[in-house]
Motif scaffolding. Structure first.
Motif, short mmCIF file in Angstrom:
data_model
loop_
_atom_site.label_atom_id
_atom_site.label_comp_id
_atom_site.label_asym_id
_atom_site.label_seq_id
_atom_site.Cartn_x
_atom_site.Cartn_y
_atom_site.Cartn_z
N GLY A 217 -6.05 2.79 2.61
CA GLY A 217 -4.39 2.17 1.16
C GLY A 217 -3.16 2.97 1.95
O GLY A 217 -3.09 2.77 3.32
N GLY A 218 -2.36 2.85 1.71
CA GLY A 218 -1.13 3.64 2.07
C GLY A 218 0.11 2.61 1.25
O GLY A 218 -0.25 2.27 0.46
N VAL A 219 1.25 2.12 1.88
CA VAL A 219 2.26 1.82 1.22
C VAL A 219 2.20 -0.06 1.15
O VAL A 219 1.79 -0.51 1.96
N ALA A 220 1.64 0.20 0.09
CA ALA A 220 1.46 -1.42 -0.47
C ALA A 220 2.66 -2.95 -0.64
O ALA A 220 3.61 -2.46 -0.85
N MET B 145 -1.47 8.30 8.33
CA MET B 145 -2.14 6.94 7.63
C MET B 145 -1.38 5.82 7.24
O MET B 145 -1.20 4.96 6.50
N PHE B 146 -0.53 6.26 6.11
CA PHE B 146 -0.06 5.90 4.85
C PHE B 146 0.61 5.42 5.14
O PHE B 146 0.43 3.97 4.37
N ASN B 147 1.41 5.43 6.12
CA ASN B 147 2.86 4.34 6.80
C ASN B 147 2.11 3.50 7.08
O ASN B 147 2.94 2.59 6.90
N ARG B 148 1.47 3.49 7.44
CA ARG B 148 1.26 1.69 8.26
C ARG B 148 -0.76 1.71 8.33
O ARG B 148 -1.08 0.57 8.45
N ASN B 149 -1.19 2.43 6.43
CA ASN B 149 -1.91 1.41 5.67
C ASN B 149 -3.46 1.54 7.05
O ASN B 149 -3.74 0.29 6.84
N VAL B 150 -3.00 2.78 7.62
CA VAL B 150 -4.88 2.29 8.61
C VAL B 150 -5.75 3.35 7.60
O VAL B 150 -5.60 4.81 7.11
N GLY B 151 -7.15 2.92 7.00
CA GLY B 151 -8.30 3.77 6.80
C GLY B 151 -8.51 3.97 7.83
O GLY B 151 -8.78 3.67 8.86
N ILE C 53 -2.43 12.04 7.01
CA ILE C 53 -2.64 10.88 6.10
C ILE C 53 -1.26 10.65 5.81
O ILE C 53 -1.29 9.26 5.34
N TYR D 205 -5.57 4.84 -1.84
CA TYR D 205 -4.92 5.22 -1.82
C TYR D 205 -3.36 5.47 -2.30
O TYR D 205 -3.31 4.28 -1.13
N VAL D 206 -2.36 5.67 -3.08
CA VAL D 206 -1.20 4.74 -3.13
C VAL D 206 -0.20 6.13 -3.17
O VAL D 206 0.68 5.35 -2.97
#
Lengths: 349, 349
Positions: free
Chosen positions: B294-297, A285-291, A282, B270-271
């Motif tokens: 989602g991710g870093v907004a 995924m989070f760092n790159r906004n890949v869903g 995750i 998710y954020v």
């Protein structure tokens, strides 16, 4: 009648089993015209998932209705029908939301049938179909024999490839990378093109599948894997990665390839059955906004729109079948797919 | 000038530091009107993420431009500006795709500035803003003092809550569950209502936050967690779960709560910054077709549309600030948030 039974890893037999009988009022018996072997059938075949006791196998078939229960309204004897790879009522909240694979009354071919005893598998001469009205899709008019392979793909692989593309949000002008060159991956290429993708990258290392990928609409083929595969996809997509990635395998490696091949803000549509994992990273995924979106494909709901394009010849998913055998040779069908001698095998009872 | 420096866990100091100087031609110096403490600042404060050496901290601020470099075109001295919680050029491929948090030239407040030396943090009297044209959003016309809290939320929390809702695909008529009742979770409720959700379930156990959640648009409050929380959400959503779930915490427990609270075919936006995990359970997601996005907004891109509603009073995210302190009391601001005596603290230099 004859039907395929898996006894253990690499032990596929075609056996004489009892004829199916109507039992619930809402069911139908279908004479199978064609069935096939799914990539996911190879997990028990290879012993990756255990077979604790002999059971029917196979979940993709088309056929002609022979008889229906007293409560059946949408289907009648003589209809040519496509069966999705699962049973659904078409009326529950999840079915209405388009997620018929989560039908509140649903069940699976060859597994437990909640409304009438053990379900048949799809690889047999006949199949009792519970919840016939919700499950079966009637193909209108006469069906020519050469239409059968294309129609059979709507039972699973074409709808599943389409689900990958829909889940990833593929739209006009998108760049799309497809991980996996099995029948589902190849159908995902068809789906991506159909939905308007203009750059379609097939990740494939097999010459015959590469050729089919190109015929289906792939604009590029990438043979590399891992970091080199990611770099190759980036080079084809302005240095940032693909807008959408379709994951059609289900291993840790393939999902890793998919996630890293997507651009920031991109989406992975996945339909490869996760085989004991992987767990998704995750933070990456989070760092790159890949869903990540997808799952077990609710193909019943896709049959209508895809059928039009199959019958018009606009798409030709039936080409994924590169071997046809009689049902009695089901064991060879499994072996051919396991050994990658065939992409997908069609079985004729 | 004065600025906040973190030295170690629970060691926040406001110190005299050098005044920022223009250095790249594309930068600006902004006099900070208001800054704040972010929930994610609490990770280093609590020692969950290590602080290896003293560094500036804080990444949310609004202020007035004092000076600009020779190449700056969009911003001029005297402009009231909102700074997003990161630096971006606004022109690269990722920025153009709406993912400015993945800007190819981007950097982070208090971290390394790729184009001009060490970046200031946001909690200080002044901040040098690299890439001023891409980063800063100019608020037109005079800004009243009571507008400041609302504008400051566009620096991070309101845009981040909005990103959760957008990533989950919230639309008219949807049922939405929001996991997390911090400032971001509360703003996610605002965003869900603004995008047309009609059932909005706040998962909160704090009376003051529940009240604010209801003021922002929550139609229901669920205090339970785990299986009981899932059951409560299902009971409010026709037995199947929420169409969309907004995960605004970032722990393994909160993500688990979010995934299980979604209906089959639902989407988790998710954020919450994943704090050392969790890894996502793909098989559970696959079986139910629950996606995660989602991710870093990329809040810079949301400021324009949200600003209109903040200034018109249609949404009032500034209410998340329940404590205001002078910058010199930054240490107390961190303690108040850490001890949950405050939802979010506004700092005035």
């Amino acid at each position: 009648m004859l039907a395929t039974v898996i006894h253990a890893a690499r032990d596929i037999r075609v056996e004489d089993v009892p004829d199916p009988q109507l039992s619930t009022g809402g069911d139908a018996v279908v004479r199978v015209v064609a069935a096939c072997v799914c990539g996911s059938d190879l997990w028990p075949y290879r012993g990756v998932t255990p077979t604790r006791e002999p059971h029917r196998i196979g979940h993709e078939f088309v056929g002609v209705v022979e008889s229906v229960g007293a409560d059946v309204r949408q289907v009648q004897p003589g209809d040519f029908v496509i069966a999705p790879f699962y049973v659904c009522d078409g009326t529950c909240a999840n079915c209405r939301n388009g997620v018929s694979t989560s039908c509140l009354q649903g069940s699976w071919w060859g597994g437990d049938d909640r409304v009438g005893g053990v379900a048949d598998g799809g690889q047999g001469e006949r199949v009792r179909v519970p919840l016939a009205d919700g499950t079966l899709f009637v193909v209108p008019g006469p069906v020519a024999d050469d239409e059968v392979p294309g129609l059979l793909t709507l039972s699973d692989v074409m709808g599943t490839g389409h689900h990958a593309a829909v889940s990833a949000g593929v739209g006009p002008g998108d760049s799309v990378a497809v991980v996996g060159d099995g029948a589902v991956g190849l159908c995902a290429i068809i789906a991506a093109k159909r939905l308007g993708a203009t750059t379609i990258i097939a990740m494939s290392r097999h010459a015959d599948r590469q050729a089919l990928a190109r015929e289906f609409g792939a604009t590029h083929v990438v043979e590399e894997r891992g970091d080199e595969g990611v770099a190759a996809v980036q080079e084809l997509t302005g240095g940032i990665g693909a807008d959408r990635v379709l994951e059609c395998v289900g291993t840790k490696e393939s999902m890793d390839q998919a996630l890293r091949s997507a651009r920031p803000g991109g989406m992975v549509g996945y339909v490869g059955v996760p085989n004991g994992g992987p767990e998704l990273p995750i933070r990456q995924m989070f760092n790159r906004n890949v869903g990540v979106n997808g799952g077990v494909a609710p193909v019943r709901g896709y049959i209508g729109e895809l059928l039009r394009d199959v019958r018009s010849g606009a798409i030709r998913p039936g080409l994924v079948f590169d071997l046809e055998l009689p049902l009695t040779e089901a064991a060879e069908a499994y072996a051919a797919m396991d050994e990658r001698r065939a992409v997908k095998v069609l079985l004729r009872p």
